[in-house]
Design a protein around this motif. Structure first.
Motif, short mmCIF file in Angstrom:
data_model
loop_
_atom_site.label_atom_id
_atom_site.label_comp_id
_atom_site.label_asym_id
_atom_site.label_seq_id
_atom_site.Cartn_x
_atom_site.Cartn_y
_atom_site.Cartn_z
N ARG A 20 0.84 -1.21 0.00
CA ARG A 20 0.00 0.00 0.00
C ARG A 20 0.87 1.25 0.00
NH1 ARG A 20 -3.59 -3.34 3.11
NH2 ARG A 20 -2.46 -2.92 5.04
N ARG A 21 1.95 1.22 0.72
CA ARG A 21 2.85 2.38 0.76
C ARG A 21 3.53 2.59 -0.59
NH1 ARG A 21 5.27 2.12 7.00
NH2 ARG A 21 3.23 1.69 7.94
N ASP A 44 2.20 1.81 -3.48
CA ASP A 44 1.15 2.38 -4.35
C ASP A 44 0.97 3.87 -4.06
OD1 ASP A 44 0.69 -0.06 -5.55
OD2 ASP A 44 -1.01 -0.58 -4.26
N ALA A 45 1.01 4.25 -2.79
CA ALA A 45 0.88 5.67 -2.42
C ALA A 45 2.02 6.49 -3.00
CB ALA A 45 0.83 5.81 -0.90
N LEU A 89 1.53 7.03 -6.76
CA LEU A 89 0.52 8.05 -7.00
C LEU A 89 1.06 9.45 -6.69
CD1 LEU A 89 -2.41 8.65 -7.76
CD2 LEU A 89 -3.03 8.35 -5.34
N ALA A 90 1.82 9.59 -5.63
CA ALA A 90 2.35 10.90 -5.24
C ALA A 90 3.31 11.45 -6.29
CB ALA A 90 3.05 10.79 -3.89
N VAL A 99 1.11 5.76 4.91
CA VAL A 99 0.52 6.24 3.66
C VAL A 99 0.23 7.73 3.72
CG1 VAL A 99 -1.55 6.10 2.21
CG2 VAL A 99 -0.43 4.00 2.98
N GLY A 100 -0.25 8.21 4.86
CA GLY A 100 -0.55 9.64 4.98
C GLY A 100 0.67 10.51 4.77
N SER A 101 1.80 10.10 5.31
CA SER A 101 3.03 10.88 5.13
C SER A 101 3.50 10.82 3.68
CB SER A 101 4.13 10.34 6.05
OG SER A 101 3.78 10.49 7.41
N GLU A 149 1.71 10.50 1.05
CA GLU A 149 0.84 11.33 0.21
C GLU A 149 1.27 12.80 0.20
OE1 GLU A 149 -2.95 10.46 1.91
OE2 GLU A 149 -3.32 8.74 0.57
N SER A 195 3.77 14.67 -2.77
CA SER A 195 3.38 15.38 -3.99
C SER A 195 3.52 16.89 -3.81
CB SER A 195 1.94 15.04 -4.38
OG SER A 195 1.03 15.36 -3.34
#
Length: 387
Positions: free
Chosen positions: A302-303, A305-306, A309-310, A376-378, A380, A383
């Motif tokens: 998941r990290r 993938d994040a 995306l970023a 994941v929040g970090s 994101e 970007s």
């Protein structure tokens, strides 16, 4: 008065890289939000409570205060051999396993056992910097094997053959790779194995991040089923990442019994034995925490993938390779060194990462992001920070 001098092989090395980039982060003033540390490959989540219980229970035993067997605790050697036998569908026993104080020590013991001063060892370019500095301080030469960015930083077979034909005693590769994250497919590993066998060299395969291959990937390779693999292949591993216990320093070497006996000679002079209580704890944790480790693999995915995306929306930034714990990211600043870019990111944007130049020749356009360290929040937030 004559001034005493230190070992020139050590003195010529640069300072350890992780503390240097962390020092850049300490100069960040917090203007962009919390610091995002993507420098060192440490698990970005805590150890399981059962792991902590097992560690505490083992550490409290009087017998654990004494020296243990040089090759490792029989309980862990047998448990890890059974684990590998199931994973690879191969016949292995405790006699194939040597436990070390971390995977860096596993590499050093192996390098000393296989190569001497003035010998040459082949490393991929980019390489894991501790492999390079270990060889340098031992007086062992280095031959670089080209990894093509256009091919996802997989090693070039022709370049590998040139290094081996020139007399390299061993070829050391890391998969999933540090620093790039590239995953070497089984077919490529088999071709490297065949090349090493052809030239009478050793293939030393560092599998520290093996447990973070994509779900359903299957067997990382089939080399342990090759007849006579013991005369060509050495596997290295770290329990640190899978069990979130890097401070307990626990790694493993898998090899033929004859080489294990040679490595024991090195280990006896280096440390005598790896930390004993951690060995006993991990032997119990291997089977009981299997589902937890599988869940961690999904979290790391998941990290990843994040991060994809970023970076996808950032002009000029490109993920050249990604896998397991790492992404090797191409930055857009052609006129600046990777060190300059990484230092500015740390000080001004609060993102700590490692310059590509720390990992070999021709890597100035890249940065290593150890994304497993951050949630994941970090991730994101990158970007905005990189932009």
């Amino acid at each position: 008065m004559t001034v005493a001098k230190s070992n020139s092989l050590v003195a010529r090395l640069s300072a350890p890289p992780i503390p240097s980039v962390i020092a850049w982060g300490r100069e960040y003033k917090g203007g962009k939000g919390p610091l995002i540390d993507l420098s060192q490959a440490v698990p970005g989540y805590p150890a399981h409570p059962e792991m902590l219980r097992l560690l505490g229970e083992a550490a409290g035993q009087q017998v654990m205060t004494g020296y243990g067997p040089i090759e490792g605790e029989p309980l862990l050697r047998a448990a890890y051999a059974a684990h590998l036998a199931e994973l690879y569908g191969a016949e292995l026993s405790a006699g194939n396993i040597h436990i070390t104080a971390g995977c860096n020590q596993a590499f050093m013991c192996t390098a000393i056992a296989l190569a001497g001063a003035d010998d040459t060892v082949a490393l991929t370019n980019p390489f894991y910097f501790n492999h390079d500095t270990t060889l340098s301080m031992l007086g062992i030469g280095r031959q670089l094997v080209h990894c093509d960015p256009a091919a996802g930083f997989l090693p070039d077979l022709r370049s590998a053959e040139v290094a081996l034909a020139a007399g390299a005693k061993m070829l050391a590769v890391v998969t999933p790779n540090n620093p790039t994250g590239a995953v070497y497919p089984p077919s490529l590993l088999h071709e490297l194995f065949v090349l090493c066998r052809k030239h009478g060299a050793w293939l030393v395969l560092d599998e520290t991040y093996r447990d973070f291959l994509a779900e359903g990937y299957g067997r990382p390779h089939f080399l342990l089923s090759e007849p006579g693999w013991e005369d060509t292949l050495v596997l290295l591993y770290s329990f640190s990442k899978s069990f979130c216990i890097p401070g307990h320093r626990l790694g493993a070497i898998t090899a033929g019994p004859r080489l294990i006996a040679e490595i024991a000679k090195v280990m006896d002079n280096m440390q005598i034995c790896a930390p004993r209580s951690a060995q006993i704890a991990v032997a119990s944790a291997l089977p009981v925490l299997a589902d937890w480790r599988a869940g961690n693999r999904l979290e790391i995915a998941r990290r990843a993938d994040a991060l994809r995306l970023a970076v996808s929306g950032l002009a000029g930034w490109e993920i050249a390779a990604i896998g397991a714990y790492f992404a090797f990211v191409r930055h857009p600043f052609a006129d600046r060194s990777s060190s300059e870019v990484a230092e500015r990111l740390a000080r001004e944007a609060g993102v700590v990462c490692i310059p590509g130049a720390y990992f070999g020749e021709g890597q100035e356009r890249y940065l290593r992001l150890a994304f497993a360290n951050a949630d994941v929040g970090s991730i994101e937030l990158l970007s905005q920070r990189l932009g």
